[in-house]
Every structure is written in C-alpha cells, then in structure tokens.
Design an enzyme around this catalytic site. Structure first.
Site, PDB file in Angstrom:
ATOM      1  N   ARG A 158     -31.176  43.087  64.333  1.00  0.00           N
ATOM      2  CA  ARG A 158     -31.488  42.894  65.748  1.00  0.00           C
ATOM      3  C   ARG A 158     -30.714  41.686  66.235  1.00  0.00           C
ATOM      4  NH1 ARG A 158     -37.770  43.670  65.268  1.00  0.00           N
ATOM      5  NH2 ARG A 158     -37.777  45.850  64.662  1.00  0.00           N
ATOM      6  N   SER A 159     -30.300  41.743  67.474  1.00  0.00           N
ATOM      7  CA  SER A 159     -29.540  40.620  68.009  1.00  0.00           C
ATOM      8  C   SER A 159     -30.153  40.132  69.314  1.00  0.00           C
ATOM      9  CB  SER A 159     -28.078  41.039  68.236  1.00  0.00           C
ATOM     10  OG  SER A 159     -27.399  40.022  68.937  1.00  0.00           O
ATOM     11  N   ARG A 180     -43.934  55.680  65.816  1.00  0.00           N
ATOM     12  CA  ARG A 180     -44.794  54.871  66.656  1.00  0.00           C
ATOM     13  C   ARG A 180     -45.092  55.568  67.988  1.00  0.00           C
ATOM     14  NH1 ARG A 180     -45.011  49.389  64.808  1.00  0.00           N
ATOM     15  NH2 ARG A 180     -43.072  49.855  63.735  1.00  0.00           N
ATOM     16  N   GLY A 214     -33.163  50.238  63.377  1.00  0.00           N
ATOM     17  CA  GLY A 214     -33.645  50.675  62.073  1.00  0.00           C
ATOM     18  C   GLY A 214     -32.622  51.564  61.400  1.00  0.00           C
ATOM     19  N   THR A 246     -61.667  71.774  48.437  1.00  0.00           N
ATOM     20  CA  THR A 246     -62.214  70.672  47.653  1.00  0.00           C
ATOM     21  C   THR A 246     -61.382  69.400  47.795  1.00  0.00           C
ATOM     22  OG1 THR A 246     -61.026  71.531  45.769  1.00  0.00           O
ATOM     23  CG2 THR A 246     -63.344  72.147  45.973  1.00  0.00           C
ATOM     24  N   THR A 293     -31.534  57.748  63.740  1.00  0.00           N
ATOM     25  CA  THR A 293     -32.895  57.221  63.599  1.00  0.00           C
ATOM     26  C   THR A 293     -33.748  58.315  62.982  1.00  0.00           C
ATOM     27  OG1 THR A 293     -34.933  56.733  64.805  1.00  0.00           O
ATOM     28  CG2 THR A 293     -33.217  57.811  66.047  1.00  0.00           C
ATOM     29  N   ILE A 294     -34.672  57.927  62.103  1.00  0.00           N
ATOM     30  CA  ILE A 294     -35.501  58.954  61.474  1.00  0.00           C
ATOM     31  C   ILE A 294     -36.545  59.520  62.416  1.00  0.00           C
ATOM     32  CG2 ILE A 294     -35.203  57.952  59.165  1.00  0.00           C
ATOM     33  CD1 ILE A 294     -38.146  57.004  59.364  1.00  0.00           C
ATOM     34  N   ASP A 295     -36.764  58.878  63.569  1.00  0.00           N
ATOM     35  CA  ASP A 295     -37.899  59.261  64.417  1.00  0.00           C
ATOM     36  C   ASP A 295     -37.683  60.498  65.274  1.00  0.00           C
ATOM     37  OD1 ASP A 295     -39.395  57.181  63.440  1.00  0.00           O
ATOM     38  OD2 ASP A 295     -38.846  55.793  65.045  1.00  0.00           O
ATOM     39  N   ALA A 350     -17.268  59.547  58.770  1.00  0.00           N
ATOM     40  CA  ALA A 350     -16.622  60.527  59.639  1.00  0.00           C
ATOM     41  C   ALA A 350     -15.847  59.838  60.753  1.00  0.00           C
ATOM     42  CB  ALA A 350     -17.671  61.485  60.213  1.00  0.00           C
ATOM     43  N   VAL A 351     -16.406  58.745  61.290  1.00  0.00           N
ATOM     44  CA  VAL A 351     -15.691  57.998  62.333  1.00  0.00           C
ATOM     45  C   VAL A 351     -14.376  57.452  61.768  1.00  0.00           C
ATOM     46  CG1 VAL A 351     -15.741  55.873  63.726  1.00  0.00           C
ATOM     47  CG2 VAL A 351     -17.754  57.383  63.676  1.00  0.00           C
ATOM     48  N   VAL A 352     -14.463  56.842  60.596  1.00  0.00           N
ATOM     49  CA  VAL A 352     -13.269  56.249  59.988  1.00  0.00           C
ATOM     50  C   VAL A 352     -12.210  57.313  59.716  1.00  0.00           C
ATOM     51  CG1 VAL A 352     -12.374  55.063  57.948  1.00  0.00           C
ATOM     52  CG2 VAL A 352     -14.563  54.348  58.951  1.00  0.00           C
ATOM     53  N   ASP A 385     -32.736  54.119  70.601  1.00  0.00           N
ATOM     54  CA  ASP A 385     -33.004  53.626  71.948  1.00  0.00           C
ATOM     55  C   ASP A 385     -32.426  52.238  72.247  1.00  0.00           C
ATOM     56  OD1 ASP A 385     -34.376  55.672  73.044  1.00  0.00           O
ATOM     57  OD2 ASP A 385     -36.150  54.472  73.541  1.00  0.00           O
ATOM     58  N   GLY A 386     -32.813  51.272  71.425  1.00  0.00           N
ATOM     59  CA  GLY A 386     -32.402  49.888  71.653  1.00  0.00           C
ATOM     60  C   GLY A 386     -30.892  49.747  71.589  1.00  0.00           C
ATOM     61  N   THR A 387     -30.296  50.455  70.636  1.00  0.00           N
ATOM     62  CA  THR A 387     -28.853  50.430  70.469  1.00  0.00           C
ATOM     63  C   THR A 387     -28.150  50.916  71.738  1.00  0.00           C
ATOM     64  OG1 THR A 387     -29.269  51.000  68.161  1.00  0.00           O
ATOM     65  CG2 THR A 387     -26.996  51.231  68.951  1.00  0.00           C
TER      66      THR A 387
END
Lengths: 328, 328, 328, 328
Positions: D76-77, D176, D15, D219, D130-132, D26-28, D107-109
């Site tokens: 996704r791959s 999630r 995501g 209220t 990741t925003i999570d 920054a990497v570049v 995680d998946g990465t």
C-alpha cells in the site's frame, strides 16, 4: 407423455470425468427437492438393459461431491446398439415406473439417448460430462477444468526435472479429436510449443521452433502434444524423429494417460455439475426432452442433442496467438 | 590437508530428486553459521571441470526449500571419468580457494567422488539424494518420500477411473534395480499385485493372482510394476501378454515416468535434507572425509562412500507379507 | 483366556487422524487372511457400550486406504469411564462372540483400554493413531506424517503472500503438549522462528531474533507456534504484543486448526497403518495383550500400554540445532 | 501522447493473488514480441514513487507462471495518495522513458491509476488481479478460481474430521464485500448452509436450517461464512451464539485466512492471466488507455476503469437456488 413424472433415472456413460458424482448428487437432490423419486442406473446403458437399478435418496449421495469417478460406474454397451437391447431397456424403465432419464456423458452417450427418444418417445435430458470439452452447446464440459489442473500440476513437476537437466520433453495429453486440453495446458504450463489436431504445425516448423528456442538460450523445453496431433505416428515416433535431427538433445517422452480422468473435481467443475444436475431435473419436470443442458456465457442454456453431437467447438484463434506470444 | 577450511563447495549430480534444494540451502546456511564461505557448482562434475561456480550467501537460498529440482542443475559428465577432467576440476577448486566439497546424489555421484579423493586427497562428504532409496547406510534417501507420495496420488486418480470402468491397470513406477518405490506405493495405493526385481513372482503366479482377484468379485485391479521387474520385456509387453490370457479384460498400461522426480518435497524430505546438509558441513569442518551422511534409526550417521556404493539395502520381508495380507 | 479367538473387533477413538482407515482396512484384511471374523465398532467406546457393531469383510474396506477420517467414526465416551458402562461393553462383546479388540487412537484411548483389560482380562492391542506423535514406544504415530505435509503445504501458500507483502506471520499449529509438529514443519517450511512447549524461548529472545532477522534484510518472516507454547496467552495475544514492540511491522496471525486432521494420508502413513494393523491382529492371535504395536528403528515392536501412556518422547536436540542453523 | 510507446512498465498493487506472476510474464513477453522494452516496478505505487525499477526480459520471467504471489511484490502506498507522490512517480516514469503502464490489482489499484491518468494523461491499462472476484467488467478476476480450489480442498479435509466426529463447523472464507467465494465454495464443498453479505439469511433462519438438518439425520454440518456476513459480530461470536441455542452440539470455528491468497495458480487462472497480460500490452500499443481488460462471455473485452470501480457484480440468483436445492 402427459402422465406426470414421478420417478427420474440417472446414468453415467462413456469415459468417466471428475464431477460426474457431483452431477449425480445434484440430480438426486433436485428430485428430493421437487418431490419425485430418483433411481440410479449402474454401468450406463448396459445397466438399463440388465435392470441394474438402485433407489437413491438425498443421503445416498452425501460426501460424494468431492470424489472422482462415478459411483454409478460407466461402461460401453454393444447391446444398446441393438433394437432388442433398447427394447429391454424401455421395458425395464416402464416396469420400474421411471418417467424420465438423465444421461451424463459425451458424444456416444447422447447418440444412444437420441436413438432411444426417437424410438420410444422417452423423455431424456443430457448433461455434458467429459474431460475433452468437445461438446457443442456448452462453454465447458464437466471434468474439463479438473483435467486441465491435473495436467499442469504434472507438467510443473516434469518442468522441475527438465530444467535441472536441460532436457527436451514431449508430453502427450488427452484429446483425440480436440486440442482444448493441449492448448490450455500448454499455455498454463508455459510450454515452448503446443501440437494440436486443429492446427497442423508441420514437422519443419516444429524443428525451426526448437532451433530458435535453443538460440534464445532456453536450456529446457516442454512440448505439449495432443493425442490427436498428426505429426509422426505417435509421440514416441515424434521423439525419435527429433532425436535424429538434434542428436545432442536429451529427449524424453511422457504419456500422461488415464490419470487425467481421475482426482477430486475442481470447485468450478463441482459448481458446474451442481447447476447442470439441478437444471436437468427442472427441465424434465417442465416436460422438456431431447436437449442437453449446458452453460453458455455463464447462463444455463439448452441445445438439441442432435446439435450437441454434430457441431464442433472451434479452437479460439486468440488463444493460439496468446500461446505464440507467451512462449517467446 | 591440515590447512583450515575456509570455503566449501556444493554440487548436485545424477538424477535430480525433490529435496536437493533443501539440502543445498542447509549446506549454504551451515557455512554461514560456521563462518566459512560457500560456493555452488553448476551442473555437477561438469561444472567443476568448467569452473562454473557461484558464491552463495544465506539469502541466495531463501525460498528454495519447497522447490523441486535443483537450482545448481545436474548433468552427467563424461569428462570427469578422465584423469584430465579430474585434474582440471582439482585446479579449479584450488584456484577458487575451496577446501572441501559436498556432493549430493547417488551411486554414480559417490563413485566419482571416491576417485577424486583417492587421487587428490580432497575432503569430500556425500549426501544421498535420489528417489530410488537404493543407497546403503541411510534409512531413507532425499526425495524418496516425496516420490512415494507423488506415485500414490497418481494411482489414487487412476483408481477413480479404474473402478468406474472395471479395468485392470498395469502401472510402471521408477526403480531400475530396486523395488522400494513399487513395494511401498503398491501397499499405499492398495494395489492388488506388486512386481519388483527383488522377488520374481513369475508370470504363472501373476495369472493365478489375477484369476483369484476376479473370483473374489474385485471388479477393478491395479498392478504396480517396478521398472526393473523381469516378467515380460517391459510393462507394455506384459499387458499384451495378460490380454492374450484374459481376452475379456479391459487392460490399460500407464508409465508414470519423470513426474516422479519433481514436485515440492514432502516435509519429511525437507527435514531430512536440512539435517544432512548441516551434518555434511559439520563433518567437513571436523576434518572428516570420504563418508556419506545418512539417517539410521533416526540418528545422523556416517558410512564410508565405498560401502554406500557397494552394499545393497534388502527389501523387508515383513513388507512383502503386509502387501500379501492387505491385498486379500 | 485360552479359548481360541474367532472374532476380533476394531474401533477408533479420540481425535481422528489420516491413516486410521488404512489401519482399519489392514485389521479387517488380516482377519480375513488368518480366517477369523472381524467386526467394526462405531463411535469408539460409546459404540462398544451401545452395541453399535457391524461385520466387516475384506470388500467392506475396499477403496478406503486413501480416505481421511475414520469410517468407524470416533467419539468421546463419558459412559466408558463408569463401571456400569464398561460392564455393558464387556457383555456386548461377549454376546457378539468377540474374543479380542484392536483399539486405534492415542493416550485417552489406551487409558480406557488398560482399565478394561484390568477389569475383564479382555485381550486388547493398541495402535497409535494421532497426528500429535506424542506416544511413547513408536517412532511415528499414524497421521503425523500427513499432518506435517498438510501444514507445510499451507505455510508454503502463506509464504507466497507473506513475501509479496513483506509481512510477519504467526502461524499456530496443533500440539497441545508436544512440539513435534511445530518443530518439523518449522524446519520444513523454512520458518524464521519456532515456538514449542518443550523449549521456552522467552519473549525477549523472540524479539531479539525478529530484530536480527530484520537487520539481515529478511523482508518477510514466518513464526510457527505450537498450540502449547507458553509465550503469551495465545497466538493472537502474542501477535498483539509483538505489534506493540514493532509498530511498523505488518503482522498477521493464522490458526490452522482442524484441517490438520484431515486429508488423504501420505504414502508413509498408509504403509505404517497397514503394517501396524496386520501386526495387531497377528499379536492378538499369538495371545498377546495389553501392548501397543509401533515402529521403532523401522521394525515393528511392542510396548506396554502403560508405558505408552506414561512416558514421553523427547524433542531431539539435533533438530533444534538444525532449526537454528537453517534459519540464519 | 502521440509519441510512439517504446517502453512499458508493469506493477502489482493491493492484495496479492495467484496468477499475478502469470500476468506479469505475459506483459513482459508481449513486450518482447511487439519489440518494446519492459520494466518491472517493485512494491506497487510506492516503487513508482521511489523509482524502484528493473528491466525485464523474456528470460527474467521464465518459470514464474506456476508461482503464487508476485515477483514484483505489492504494497500500500500512502504517498501515492498525495499530489507530491504522484508527481515523483510521473517524473520517474518520464526519466526512465516509460510510455505506458500496466497496473495489476483491484479496486484501490484502479482508483490510483484513474487519478494518475486524470492528472498526467499517462496511458494506463488495468488488469483485474484479486481473489475476491468483485470487479465489474470481467466474468472472473485473476486468482479467484485458484482461491475457490484452495478453499474447497481445505473444507474437504475439515469434512473428514467433521464427519468422523459428528461436528458442526463454521468456516470463514474471504470476501469482505462480496460473497462469491463463500457461495461457490459452499456449493462446491457441499456445505449445509452458506452465509453471505448479499443475502441476509438472519439468525432465525440459520437456526431453523440447522434444526432441519439434524432432523434429517445429518450427523455433521459445514456452514461456510463470508467475512462480510452480518449475522453476529464475527464467526467466533456466531459460533458461541449457536452453541447457546444448541448446547449439545459439538461446534468448531475455523478462519481460513491468508492461505487463500497463495498457492500455485490453477490452469484457468494462468490462461486468464496470460490472455489479459497480452491484451493489456496490445491495447496500450493501440493507444488505448483508462480501461481495464477483462473476459466477458469468453472474449477479451474492455471496460472503463471508472466503471470497473463503481459498479458491482450481482450474486447470481440461480446459484443461490442451486445451493438451496443441493443441500436438502
């Protein structure tokens, strides 16, 4: 000092900062939660002297967590610097049945609070509320994160026009004694150069850097300048100076000014303020006094008010390096 | 001039404005739709002279509708003021097979375009792109609505700190010759007073108004000042002057500056730019030239470029009255 | 009806809209300016029946021009649909010395107002406050412009993630009977397709359009869907349906919902609300009644409340064409 | 593995999150600074398999620090889960002369990266994007702070309309498996109740809490619900359920959805991403591999990718208490 604390007062003092209202709300609601009364003091120490008080219930602070500024207003008080003024303040607190005080602000606020503790042994806890992030004993002050976002959003807009016109912009941001805002927003906005009081780049190196920038084909440049930087008397003079050296540059100067203090607080500032407001009340009820609550390594911590005032946060060398590397 | 138009060029010139990219996108896509080629000219008239062209397809302008600035960049061109410069421009256009030109900008842009039409009878349509809203023949210029929102958002932030501290703020907004931005943002931000070039309030009445404000119990005040206003040499001098008259006021001055030109365009500016970009291409393909497309009473209309330049939009007296009434 | 009007009441009713507070403020301050009293009625017609009134001075409405929602709150009132309810309302107004009423809202609000005028010959002026822009007799309703900006800002964010993932998004925006929000935000956000109730595209043409989009190499697509659109039972079903046809598409559905009603009003909405609030009071004092004030061709105009309710604004065919052209 | 590293590749996977572009930049630029080449891999691991590479210079990443999404796109791959796919990826990297890889994601990465290291002993460093905020070994993940701000800004808008209408809103936010977003935005937006997977409040206590809220005279109410919360099958069902219990409540449900992933990154996320991007390159050049760089207690730190994946961050009990206290 061993009477129970039945009523806590809260005030904001010094320059206002986004999130002060969230801190006030947390103080009030922590009082409700722990069943002590809460009163708000208007206009900082001046309101303490003038008895400008108002009882605050949990409902009074509904819908303020997202408001900039401070509903209690803030002011400088010359009177509180006098013994007579502080005596009046003490009498007002006693008369109102206030047993402890939460002070939200920065250096000046804490200095006043310390004096008051020394003279009257009155329980006081400080909360760091200032956009400058120049308070020792907390990783972040309330309002700092919001100010960073405000500044990068504005520089993003200026970047639009800078890159449409191949211009060189000098942008002055707040921070008279500390370069935290300039350094972080400079990195965040992708500035080509950052000028801060803690690290005197010197005019020569600035000129070199601008030359290199041009040689690399950068067609527009942003230089973020901290208020307290020492090159030139001020940012306008600096701009004029650079114009003399690079007469063909299209140079613009922008002083961001007071907008940096306003706006709806960021989520991070709201959460920080909520944590510190709750912690301040809990520490007072635990008979603590003379300390500031802060967040260090993600934990709520305390530090003596005297330390908070006297010691400095250092600029992180790693950040200076990151700024250098990411602006290649 | 009766050859078919197979290729249309587009350029942006003068001060950039949010929505210029949306207009460029609409020009490019209308070309695609009507099956003519489109080329972008970089850096306005200067790029025309230097042949700084790039073919633009519908995909080249994906994801730019929400970007401030102009992807074609803008610049002033001294060379285009010379016959020689314009001749080079004409030859470049001919060589590239360009049959017509869309120019996006303001007064200066249209003046240059008119000259070029007179000399070379080259088909040109203008699109009003400037935050100042000072173009005759359209109810709104591209970028104006966004600038209004940018300004009120900033004044909202300054209001937070102004009302926390009981301060008087003088805020300078753009508009050298026209007070549209100041008048509308002054109403929109709830300013206590608005100073515009079209209506010389005079120092005495400003002072009266500030006195009345104070008597009514207003504890903070915002005065929105148009760049072109004539009280005082500039807003800083005006602030100093007021400080002399009201020595106990806490006065601050803020010049909003170039941030007013940047930022993501408002929906209204994006739609306006899309309509005018499409209309410009359609008018060129209908063999129209020498006019500016605008929106009048919600309809796309045209006006001669000469009129667009020479005539002025008047400040609406009703708005002046609304400003007076809503600041009581 | 020939007694002088010494007191004017104001209420908000129906769905809230950004700028309602700016309109309330303008009504109150126009009352102050013209030296008549003003009272606020809480919770719309229900508050009229329950006598839920509060005197409002110019200071009560300080610092609300930039707040979303309505400080007077809004509610539906079943009781006002009964003769008994309206009689109570009339008696409350009389008892409070109220001589005229400003009602801020949409269709339902004006229908209630008309009934009340017919029965009690009570002076009432309407102000169009609704994000849907579905009121005849005004070019724009208060809140509409802000809602457009809110929606495009959100779609800009969704576009970030859509284009990072090559996704197809169906985004439902408000507008049960009118596609104004969908059409304008669809153009403004650069949507690939726009589905509105006024123009039934039909599923087949939508499928064609998505196929063409893919063939053109568009790797992500945004389809803006008006609540009232008739393809599919709702946007989720539409998404499922498209998924069956294009099983390899990565489809997401997003319903923007109530956030569209909130937020700080745009400058344009604040100015519109200020103009209409002032105009409503001026018309009442001029003995006008039974009309809605609006803005047509940039002028404040009036239209009978009966017309405002019954007639429809048409979707502009030019905008449909612009949408088609700019999404090639 | 002792050959010098002359070229580093970077990819984003999973995501997308605001700040990924700042990390890429920054990497570049760190590669430029340390004089190694840099190539970007499009669409995550899938692009690695397909050889979808592009050389990136410092200029290629100009003006992306403030853009949401990822210029390298993400996907996704399924192929990368096969030995064959990973072999192709390895061969592509070798052929292109790439000596090390930076992977930005969650995680998946990292799971994919670990597998690749185990099989090919290829130097890889992970950056948490990741925003999570659900990655062990860093106090914050890139994108999390921005998502918090996006959510509170939207809830602020919903609060406008909620309090104008006395409504109860259930607002679902992302997360999630982790309630970080819900808990922090719930505190930041002043929610009356917060439902997160880590702490099963239970329907009964929620009902009690809503009853108490009403008795206190609140209220309108906002309940922030994490995607992963277990009361009810989903937030719509939860809303229906509460409606049965409180038939007179005006209940609305809003699912914020994908807008939470987009938008310009906050200053804090830009700085974090800049620091981690630089650190990742520096660690690779120091022959480190198999770790994730993160920020712990304000210092750049590393943690094994295996730990980053398997361990959990705990919800802070102090924050739960602050939420309870500030919602009294």
């Amino acid at each position: 000092m061993n009477e129970p604390i039945n009523k806590i007062a809260v005030l904001t003092s010094g320059g206002d900062a986004p999130g002060m209202n969230a801190a006030i709300r947390a103080v009030v609601r922590a009082c409700t939660y722990y069943r002590v009364d809460c009163i708000g003091v208007y206009r900082g120490y001046q309101g303490l002297i003038e008895g400008d008080f108002k009882e605050l219930s949990a409902r009074h602070v509904s819908n303020i967590i997202n408001k900039g500024g401070t509903i209690l207003k803030s002011a400088r008080s010359q009177d509180f610097r006098t013994e007579e003024g502080r005596e009046k303040a003490y009498k007002n607190l006693k008369k109102a049945g206030v047993g402890a005080l939460v002070i939200i602000g920065g250096d000046g606020t804490f200095t006043g609070g310390l004096k008051f503790i020394q003279e009257y042994n009155f329980p006081i806890i400080g909360i760091p509320g200032t956009i400058d992030n120049d308070i020792y004993g907390t990783d972040r002050t309330i309002g700092y994160d919001t100010a960073l976002n405000t500044v990068v959003e504005v520089i993003d807009k200026i970047r639009d026009t800078a890159s449409s016109h191949n211009r060189l912009f000098f942008i002055e941001v707040m921070g008279r004694d500390a370069g935290f805002i300039a350094l972080n927003t400079g990195i965040g906005a992708g500035a080509e150069e950052i000028l801060i009081p803690e690290k005197d780049l010197g005019l020569d190196r600035l000129v070199d850097s601008l030359k290199t920038s041009k040689e690399k084909g950068k067609t527009s440049s942003i230089v973020v300048v901290s208020e307290g930087d020492k090159i030139g008397k001020n940012v306008f003079e600096l701009g004029d100076h650079i114009k003399e050296i690079f007469p063909d540059y299209d140079i613009r100067v922008s002083v961001l000014g007071h907008m940096q203090r306003g706006g709806a607080p960021s989520c991070s500032d709201r959460v920080l303020a909520s944590r510190l407001g709750v912690a301040a009340v809990e520490h007072l009820l635990d008979r603590s006094s003379g300390v500031m609550v802060g967040v260090t390594n993600n934990q709520v911590t305390t530090v003596g008010l005297n330390k908070a005032i006297k010691m400095n946060n250092d600029i992180d060398k790693e950040l200076l390096k990151v700024a250098e590397i990411t602006s290649v």
